[in-house]
Design a protein around this motif. Structure first.
Motif, mmCIF file in Angstrom:
data_model
loop_
_atom_site.group_PDB
_atom_site.id
_atom_site.type_symbol
_atom_site.label_atom_id
_atom_site.label_comp_id
_atom_site.label_asym_id
_atom_site.label_seq_id
_atom_site.Cartn_x
_atom_site.Cartn_y
_atom_site.Cartn_z
ATOM 1 N N LYS A 86 0.803 -1.233 0.000
ATOM 2 C CA LYS A 86 0.000 0.000 0.000
ATOM 3 C C LYS A 86 0.830 1.276 0.000
ATOM 4 C CE LYS A 86 -2.982 -2.786 -0.296
ATOM 5 N NZ LYS A 86 -3.397 -3.036 -1.676
ATOM 6 N N SER A 87 2.020 1.177 -0.574
ATOM 7 C CA SER A 87 2.883 2.362 -0.672
ATOM 8 C C SER A 87 2.895 2.927 -2.086
ATOM 9 C CB SER A 87 4.319 1.995 -0.281
ATOM 10 O OG SER A 87 4.354 1.518 1.030
ATOM 11 N N GLY A 88 2.040 2.383 -2.961
ATOM 12 C CA GLY A 88 2.019 2.879 -4.339
ATOM 13 C C GLY A 88 2.560 1.863 -5.341
ATOM 14 N N THR A 89 2.477 0.591 -4.985
ATOM 15 C CA THR A 89 2.990 -0.485 -5.851
ATOM 16 C C THR A 89 2.383 -0.427 -7.251
ATOM 17 O OG1 THR A 89 2.738 -1.806 -3.825
ATOM 18 C CG2 THR A 89 3.504 -2.959 -5.811
ATOM 19 N N THR A 90 1.060 -0.302 -7.296
ATOM 20 C CA THR A 90 0.345 -0.338 -8.579
ATOM 21 C C THR A 90 0.837 0.796 -9.487
ATOM 22 O OG1 THR A 90 -1.555 -1.063 -7.277
ATOM 23 C CG2 THR A 90 -1.986 -0.451 -9.560
ATOM 24 N N HIS A 148 7.132 -7.630 -2.172
ATOM 25 C CA HIS A 148 6.949 -6.907 -0.913
ATOM 26 C C HIS A 148 7.980 -7.366 0.122
ATOM 27 C CE1 HIS A 148 3.350 -4.781 -1.934
ATOM 28 N NE2 HIS A 148 2.520 -5.795 -1.874
ATOM 29 N N ARG A 168 6.203 5.238 1.584
ATOM 30 C CA ARG A 168 5.075 6.166 1.773
ATOM 31 C C ARG A 168 4.938 6.442 3.256
ATOM 32 N NH1 ARG A 168 -1.216 4.890 -0.114
ATOM 33 N NH2 ARG A 168 -1.883 7.069 -0.159
ATOM 34 N N SER A 176 -4.411 2.934 4.203
ATOM 35 C CA SER A 176 -4.654 2.228 2.948
ATOM 36 C C SER A 176 -4.660 0.712 3.179
ATOM 37 C CB SER A 176 -3.573 2.623 1.937
ATOM 38 O OG SER A 176 -3.817 2.038 0.692
ATOM 39 N N TYR A 240 6.511 8.246 -2.212
ATOM 40 C CA TYR A 240 5.194 8.453 -2.832
ATOM 41 C C TYR A 240 4.816 9.928 -2.829
ATOM 42 C CZ TYR A 240 0.101 7.667 -3.471
ATOM 43 O OH TYR A 240 -1.211 7.669 -3.903
ATOM 44 N N CYS A 279 -0.388 6.696 -16.556
ATOM 45 C CA CYS A 279 -0.285 5.950 -15.296
ATOM 46 C C CYS A 279 -0.954 6.661 -14.123
ATOM 47 C CB CYS A 279 1.189 5.712 -14.955
ATOM 48 S SG CYS A 279 2.055 4.807 -16.235
ATOM 49 N N TYR A 310 -7.329 -1.797 -5.625
ATOM 50 C CA TYR A 310 -5.995 -1.165 -5.682
ATOM 51 C C TYR A 310 -6.086 0.319 -6.016
ATOM 52 C CZ TYR A 310 -4.264 -5.886 -5.426
ATOM 53 O OH TYR A 310 -4.005 -7.160 -4.999
ATOM 54 N N ARG A 312 -8.087 3.312 -4.485
ATOM 55 C CA ARG A 312 -9.047 3.815 -3.496
ATOM 56 C C ARG A 312 -9.178 5.317 -3.681
ATOM 57 N NH1 ARG A 312 -9.192 5.403 2.070
ATOM 58 N NH2 ARG A 312 -6.965 5.784 1.859
ATOM 59 N N LYS A 313 -8.199 6.078 -3.175
ATOM 60 C CA LYS A 313 -8.256 7.543 -3.343
ATOM 61 C C LYS A 313 -7.001 8.087 -4.021
ATOM 62 C CE LYS A 313 -11.071 8.544 0.742
ATOM 63 N NZ LYS A 313 -11.080 9.247 2.036
ATOM 64 N N GLY A 314 -5.848 7.468 -3.724
ATOM 65 C CA GLY A 314 -4.600 7.944 -4.310
ATOM 66 C C GLY A 314 -4.249 9.349 -3.875
HETATM 67 P P1 PAP Z 1 -0.234 -3.234 -3.162
HETATM 68 O O1 PAP Z 1 0.980 -2.869 -2.398
HETATM 69 O O2 PAP Z 1 -1.168 -4.137 -2.430
HETATM 70 O O3 PAP Z 1 0.020 -3.742 -4.541
HETATM 71 P P2 PAP Z 1 -0.636 -0.425 -3.710
HETATM 72 O O4 PAP Z 1 -0.800 -0.193 -5.153
HETATM 73 O O5 PAP Z 1 0.638 -0.034 -3.081
HETATM 74 O O6 PAP Z 1 -1.084 -1.903 -3.355
HETATM 75 O O7 PAP Z 1 -1.744 0.338 -2.869
HETATM 76 C C1 PAP Z 1 -2.793 1.004 -3.368
HETATM 77 C C2 PAP Z 1 -2.611 2.460 -3.010
HETATM 78 O O8 PAP Z 1 -1.987 3.108 -4.083
HETATM 79 C C3 PAP Z 1 -3.962 3.070 -2.815
HETATM 80 O O9 PAP Z 1 -3.797 4.153 -1.918
HETATM 81 P P3 PAP Z 1 -5.002 4.717 -1.044
HETATM 82 O O10 PAP Z 1 -5.641 3.543 -0.378
HETATM 83 O O11 PAP Z 1 -4.394 5.668 -0.077
HETATM 84 O O12 PAP Z 1 -5.920 5.392 -1.984
HETATM 85 C C4 PAP Z 1 -4.238 3.524 -4.230
HETATM 86 O O13 PAP Z 1 -5.269 4.473 -4.331
HETATM 87 C C5 PAP Z 1 -2.897 4.080 -4.626
HETATM 88 N N1 PAP Z 1 -2.739 4.133 -6.083
HETATM 89 C C6 PAP Z 1 -3.068 3.193 -6.985
HETATM 90 N N2 PAP Z 1 -2.791 3.618 -8.225
HETATM 91 C C7 PAP Z 1 -2.280 4.858 -8.115
HETATM 92 C C8 PAP Z 1 -1.808 5.805 -9.063
HETATM 93 N N3 PAP Z 1 -1.830 5.569 -10.362
HETATM 94 N N4 PAP Z 1 -1.326 6.975 -8.577
HETATM 95 C C9 PAP Z 1 -1.303 7.231 -7.261
HETATM 96 N N5 PAP Z 1 -1.738 6.371 -6.324
HETATM 97 C C10 PAP Z 1 -2.224 5.189 -6.730
#
Ligand code: PAP
Length: 360
Positions: A86-90, A148, A168, A176, A240, A279, A310, A312-314
Motif C-alpha cells: 500500500k505504498s504505491g505499488t500499482t 513486498h 510512503r 490504505s 510516494y 499511469c 488497488y 481507493r483515493k490515491g
Molecule cells: P499493493 O501494495 O497491495 O500492490 P498499492 O498499489 O501499493 O497496493 O496500494 C494502493 C494504493 O496506491 C492506494 O492508496 P489509497 O488507499 O491511499 O488510496 C491507491 O489508491 C494508490 N494508487 C493506486 N494507483 C495509483 C496511481 N496511479 N497513482 C497514485 N496512487 C495510486
C-alpha cells in the motif's frame, strides 16, 4: 494471489519432467514443514501472519519466500520494484512498465489500457506460488519483477540487479492497508456489516507494534534505505509523496536508473508527461480492466478481489480522515524513534506539522 499472467507462462515448461516434478514437490514440501515451527498470529484478517526471520509474512507465503530466497537469481539488467504493501505499488508498476516499453507500445494501443499493472508486472510471490521453480531467465532481458519482501529476506544475489524502492508515509500506508484488508476480509467472510470486518483500532495497535503483512513497517523501509546509501547505483529510494508532487522529474530519475533515459527529443515531445498521464490514478482507475473482478487463488480464499481494490483515493494525507490526533502523534513518535539516526524521516507530514499549517 493472482494467477500467472500469459506473458509469464513460458517460465513454467509443460509438461514437467518427472525429475523436475519430484524436485519441486520435495522443495515445497520441506518449506511447508517450516510453518509448524514458527510463531503465528491470526489477528490480521484475512491473513495469518507468521514470524520468519524477523518479518511478519502471510503464512501462505512462507514456502514461497523460502523458494525466492533459494532460487531467485536475477540478471544484471533486470529490475526489481519493492514496496511495503500500500505504498504505491500499482502506480510504480505502471510507471516502470510504461517507461521500459515506451518504444514498443503506442499510447493509443497500450497494454496498460487493457491489462492491470499487476498483470503487466507480476509479484515474485505470484511467480513462485505454483509449486514449481519458475525459469525466470528465459524471459526477455530486462524484465521487471516486484516484491513486498524486505531486503533481509531476499538472496544476496538480488543486488546484481537494480532495485527501485517506493516508500510512503506510515500513516497513509496504514490507512490504505487497513481499508484494503478490511474490504478483503468482509468480502471473504461474506459479512454484510462493516462492524464484522477488521476493527480499525485493533489494526492500528498491531501496526504500531510492527505486526502487519511484511512488517515491521520501519525495518522494511530502513533495509532498503540503508541499501540505497551503501549502493546508490543498485537501489533507488523513492517517496510516494514526492512523486505525487513532481511525477515528471521522478519519471526522469526512474528512467535513468533503469538504464533507459529519456532523450532530448522525447523530453521536448512531452513523452514523460504522456506516460505520467497514462499511469495517473484518474486514468487507470477509470479503465474497465481495473474495475472488474478477479480471483485470488491463494490458500487463504477463493473469494474475489476486484482490481478496483488497488485504486481507493490515491491521495497524500488522507490519514487525517481516519486517525485521531493522538493516534497520528503516536505513529509519528514511533517512526521518529525507529528511524532515528538513519537520515530517513517523514517530518513534513507529521501530525504536528499538519496541525501547525492548518492554524496559519
Ligand atoms: P499493493 O501494495 O497491495 O500492490 P498499492 O498499489 O501499493 O497496493 O496500494 C494502493 C494504493 O496506491 C492506494 O492508496 P489509497 O488507499 O491511499 O488510496 C491507491 O489508491 C494508490 N494508487 C493506486 N494507483 C495509483 C496511481 N496511479 N497513482 C497514485 N496512487 C495510486
Amino acid at each position: 494471489m493472482a494467477s500467472i499472467p500469459p506473458a509469464f507462462s513460458q517460465c513454467f515448461p509443460s509438461p514437467k519432467t518427472q525429475e523436475d516434478n519430484d524436485r519441486d514437490e520435495e522443495i515445497y514440501k520441506s518449506y511447508d514443514n517450516l510453518t509448524s515451527q514458527l510463531p503465528i498470529l491470526h489477528h490480521w484478517p484475512p491473513f495469518s501472519l507468521i514470524h520468519y526471520q524477523s518479518c511478519w509474512i502471510p503464512n501462505v507465503l512462507l514456502p514461497i519466500t523460502v523458494a525466492i530466497q533459494s532460487y531467485f537469481n536475477p540478471r544484471p539488467a533486470d529490475i526489481l520494484l519493492v514496496t511495503n504493501p500500500k505504498s504505491g505499488t500499482t502506480w510504480l508498476k505502471a510507471l516502470a512498465f510504461a517507461t521500459l516499453h515506451r518504444h514498443t507500445y503506442s499510447l493509443s494501443n497500450h497494454p496498460l489500457l487493457t491489462t492491470t499493472p499487476h498483470d503487466c508486472v507480476p509479484f515474485l510471490e505470484t511467480l513462485f506460488n505454483h509449486r514449481t521453480i519458475p525459469h525466470l531467465n528465459i524471459l526477455p532481458s530486462p524484465t521487471i519483477f516486484t516484491t513486498h519482501l524486505p531486503l533481509s529476506l531476499l538472496p544476496k544475489s538480488v543486488l546484481s540487479c537494480r532495485i527501485v524502492y517506493l516508500c510512503r508515509d506510515p500513516k497513509d500506508t496504514f490507512v490504505s492497508l487497513w481499508s484494503f484488508t478490511e474490504r478483503m476480509s468482509i468480502s471473504l467472510s461474506g459479512a454484510t456489516n462493516r462492524n464484522e470486518g477488521f476493527e480499525f483500532n485493533k489494526a492500528f495497535q498491531l501496526f504500531s507494534q510492527g505486526i502487519a503483512p511484511f512488517g515491521p513497517f520501519w525495518d522494511h523501509e530502513l533495509g532498503y534505505w540503508n541499501g540505497s546509501l551503501r549502493r546508490p547505483e543498485k537501489v533507488l529510494f523513492l517517496r510516494y509523496e514526492k512523486m505525487m508532487e513532481d511525477p515528471v522529474n521522478h519519471l526522469r530519475r526512474l528512467a535513468e536508473f533503469m538504464g533507459c533515459p529519456f532523450s532530448t527529443e522525447e523530453e521536448r515531445d512531452g513523452v514523460m508527461e504522456d506516460l505520467v498521464g497514462l499511469c495517473s490514478f484518474d486514468k487507470l482507475s477509470n479503465l474497465e480492466v481495473n474495475k472488474g473482478a478477479v480471483n485470488i487463488d491463494g490458500e487463504t480464499s477463493k473469494a474475489p478481489v476486484a482490481p478496483d481494490y488497488y485504486f481507493r483515493k490515491g491521495k497524500v494525507g488522507d490519514w487525517v480522515n481516519y486517525l485521531s490526533i493522538e493516534m497520528a502523534e503516536k505513529l509519528d513518535a514511533i517512526t521518529k524513534e525507529k528511524l532515528h539516526g538513519s537520515g530517513l524521516s517523514f517530518e513534513t507530514s507529521t501530525a504536528a506539522s499538519i496541525c501547525a499549517s492548518s492554524q496559519v
